[in-house]
Design an enzyme around this catalytic site. Structure first.
Site, PDB file in Angstrom:
ATOM      1  N   ASP A 268      17.106  23.582  21.455  1.00  0.00           N
ATOM      2  CA  ASP A 268      16.096  24.008  20.356  1.00  0.00           C
ATOM      3  C   ASP A 268      16.168  22.886  19.166  1.00  0.00           C
ATOM      4  OD1 ASP A 268      14.550  25.696  18.379  1.00  0.00           O
ATOM      5  OD2 ASP A 268      15.508  27.358  18.800  1.00  0.00           O
ATOM      6  N   TRP A 269      15.286  22.965  18.291  1.00  0.00           N
ATOM      7  CA  TRP A 269      15.385  21.826  17.102  1.00  0.00           C
ATOM      8  C   TRP A 269      16.478  21.750  16.347  1.00  0.00           C
ATOM      9  CZ3 TRP A 269      12.279  21.894  20.735  1.00  0.00           C
ATOM     10  CH2 TRP A 269      11.185  20.595  20.836  1.00  0.00           C
TER      11      TRP A 269
END
Length: 743
Positions: A268-269
């Site tokens: 995930d970012w």
């Protein structure tokens, strides 16, 4: 003799030269689509430099990672989200790129898709959104989300598929297949245990193995083993004191070793926190570790990502074996050969009428009729002259906001506009604001263009709505939540189970002014409804995208017969739910530690265990027609380990119009060595019936439907003994039972 030897040597040299020339003229294995992918992967890997391999493992922009230019392998381009294709952003900024051709079709939120209880709708959804992603040349779609609905306060529940692992598993598989039929990887998220937004970047989740395997992993397992997902996204939270994006237990031991996942693990970012853990604990591609990488002011921030230069230096020094980068590169190359390097990859299509129609069809099937006293719905336009619509959600754009799923939609039909368009001149439709929620209309640079500012006081707005309500035939209140911060939105959980903006007061006053009141709740979460006895008709709608208003109008006036059923329970009060029945250690956690004390008893499992009557049960949904169930039967009274058992029941449409009913099969273990739920969903079928028509619904199960996870043996087991097959129209509306044995 000397001459013969010379001739022989010359022949050998010439033969070798010809073979060498042929080899040079042959297509490299990695480019030969007739070769197995694994051979192509190994061939490409053998031609790459160490620097090229490392470059595959981290982002080069907000949403892209490097390909292999020397080999002609394209870059990888990812896109949010699960409900529509995110507008283009700047290379290294979140701001919009301000393209004029990136306005997408917004599809219904995944809560709506789950509420259809229809795998065919899921396949249509996946195929349609996959076509949009492919047209925009994306090869990784960051969705769908399958995290389990543990608490109705979770701000991101609208992106997921409800509280039941079986229902979620059945809906996610066709979605993945539809997306990937377009040569776009479905990236299933957020793996795993991302069940709250509070402290999501730091919280450590404490959950026992049995609960992990029975409740929180099945949908991911189905995505991998049945859906054949090409990508998985790690979660932000921690588990066993390791971040989920590089978690040895989740990614290596379960995902790779137990499930044999051969796709790409994407962070995930901003979800990566440690280079060595990222190397050894199962991560392949690092995205979004903030724009400063590991040191502010770097000329190229991406060089300083955990899996960039720090990784390369460890490889060059020999501290990390080259096989560690080879493992990651293989997975990423495999992704390329499945997507961008597939010459038969379809071209896709974007923002088409067909996709709008698909979204509307899904929305109509997912809208749930919760209550319909006195058959107030559908609205009879032959007897109705004037309709009052009240509520901000009747006019507010809902495709903007919510976090990373915020969309720049080509169009969005509001509920008010949908009703006006459908009713036309058949009845007069008037509007009153009723309440002010969030007047803003901008998120991540996407602007709705609406001016929802309001100068009148709350009392003035209520007075206007009540006044108008007294002079109309039907009042339709359209409210609920929205996609603003601390509501249905990424980043924070809701602060309360109650409806915001004093909507309860508005609804109560309207019910006093006009007995023909319809309440439409638009949300991705359950909400408290203290006024249910005063309101004859209640409809659960969702964030239904571009065709939201048209779909809702078709349900309210009866063009479409509602057939959706709830994918999660509506408790009367928050403390009726397991996650809120203990202390703050259970939710939202203490000192960055949260413990799932309710264990396997999530949603209806907890309500059954504690004998708590819900406001509306899991699986509940009414129709404009009625259904009668026959006697439940099983095709054998004894079931063995290799057997399958079929449960059958007849269903008759006893009303005067066509409709669809969702027949739900729950299984009860009558006696077990470990505590088990009162019943668990193990099958369902959506059957369409004409007025007066009868069909027999048959649902087949095997021993997996009887099994539980034994944490000591670390395996699924089924014990000999008595079981019940329970047929219901919901988790509370039981229509019949049949007993059988497993031996």
């Amino acid at each position: 003799m000397k001459m013969k030897k010379t001739l022989l040597l010359l022949c050998i040299i010439l033969s070798g030269s010809i073979s060498w020339m042929n080899a040079q003229n042959e297509k490299p294995i990695y480019l030969d689509e007739n070769k197995p992918i694994e051979e192509r992967v190994e061939d490409a890997l053998s031609r790459m430099t160490l620097e090229e391999k490392v470059a595959l493992c981290h982002a080069q922009s907000k949403f892209s990672s490097a390909g292999v230019p020397s080999l002609g392998i394209p870059e990888n381009w990812a896109t949010d989200g699960p409900h529509g294709i995110r507008p283009e952003v700047m290379w290294d900024e979140w701001e919009q790129a301000e393209w004029t051709n990136d306005s997408c079709i917004a599809f219904p939120a995944l809560t709506c898709l789950a509420a259809t209880w229809n795998p065919e709708m899921s396949l249509l959804y996946g195929k349609s959104i996959g076509e949009e992603a492919r047209y925009r040349n994306k090869n990784i779609l960051l969705g769908p989300g399958v995290n389990i609905y543990r608490t109705p306060l979770n701000g991101r529940n609208f992106e997921y598929m409800g509280e039941d692992p079986f229902l979620t598993s059945q809906i996610v598989v066709p979605y993945i297949q539809g997306v990937q039929s377009n040569g776009v990887a479905a990236c299933v998220k957020h793996y795993a245990l991302n069940n709250q937004e509070i402290d999501r970047h730091t919280v450590n989740v404490n959950v026992d193995d049995r609960t992990l395997y029975e409740i929180y992993l099945p949908a991911f397992k189905a995505a991998v083993q049945e859906g054949k997902a090409w990508a998985i996204m790690g979660a932000y939270n921690r588990y066993k004191e390791q971040w989920a994006c590089h978690n040895d237990y989740l990614l290596n031991k379960i995902l790779r070793d137990e499930w044999n996942f051969d796709g790409v693990v994407v962070s995930d970012w901003g979800g990566v926190n440690n280079t060595k853990e990222a190397i050894y604990h199962g991560l392949d591609m690092e995205f979004g570790s903030w724009t400063d990488g590991l040191s502010e002011g770097a000329s190229n921030a991406y060089d300083n990502y955990y899996l960039s230069k720090p990784f390369l230096r460890l490889l060059q020094s020999g501290e990390v074996d080259v096989e560690e980068v080879n493992k990651k590169a293989r997975n990423i190359l495999r992704l390329a050969f499945r997507t961008t390097m597939d010459k038969n990859r379809p071209w896709g299509s974007f923002a088409t009428q067909a996709h709008g129609d698909a979204g509307r069809k899904i929305a109509e099937e997912g809208i749930v009729l919760l209550q319909n006293n006195n058959n107030l719905l559908p609205i009879d336009l032959t007897k109705t002259k004037k309709i009052l619509v009240v509520g901000e959600n009747a006019i507010k754009a809902m495709t903007v906001g919510g976090g990373s799923s915020s969309l720049k939609a080509k169009y969005e039909v509001s509920p008010l506009d949908g009703l006006k368009a459908r009713i036309g001149n058949q009845a007069e439709v008037i509007y009153a604001r009723g309440y002010v929620g969030d007047a803003s209309g901008e998120y991540n640079g996407v602007v709705s263009g609406q001016d929802l500012s309001e100068s009148r006081s709350a009392d003035e707005l209520i007075a206007e709505a009540v006044n108008l309500a007294k002079g109309v035939d039907v009042v339709v209140f359209i409210g609920g939540l929205n996609k603003s911060d601390f509501q249905d939105s990424e980043g924070n959980d809701r602060k309360s189970y109650d409806l915001p903006y004093s909507q309860d007061k508005v609804i109560t006053e309207l019910s006093k002014a006009n007995k023909n009141l319809v309440v439409v709740n638009i949300s991705g979460n359950a909400v408290a409804m203290p006024w249910t006895k005063a309101v004859p008709a209640i409809v659960q709608s969702w964030y239904n995208g571009s065709e939201s208003g048209n779909a809702l109008a078709s349900i309210l006036v009866g063009d479409a017969n509602p057939s959706g059923k709830l994918p999660f329970s509506f408790p009367v009060r928050l403390t009726d739910i397991g996650a809120h029945s203990f202390d703050t250690e259970c939710y939202p956690g203490v000192d960055k530690e949260v413990t799932y004390k309710e264990g396997i008893f999530v949603g209806y499992r907890w309500l059954d265990k504690e004998k708590i009557k819900p406001l509306f049960p899991f699986g509940h949904g009414l129709s404009y027609t009625t259904f009668k169930y026959g006697k439940v039967s099983v095709d054998k009274s004894n079931m063995g380990a290799t057997d399958k058992l079929t449960v059958s029941v007849s269903v008759t449409n006893t009303g005067n119009r066509a409709g669809s009913e969702i027949v739900q099969l729950y299984i009860k273990d009558m006696k077990s060595s470990l505590p088990r739920p009162e019943k668990e969903l193990k099958g369902f079928d959506k059957v369409s019936l004409k007025a007066g028509e009868t069909k027999t619904v048959s649902i087949t199960i095997d021993k997996s439907a009887l099994s539980f996870f034994d944490p000591v043996k670390h395996e699924w087991v089924v014990e000999e003994g008595d079981f019940e097959a329970i047929i219901g129209a919901s988790a509370s509306d039981i229509k019949g039972k049949a007993s059988f044995k497993f031996q």
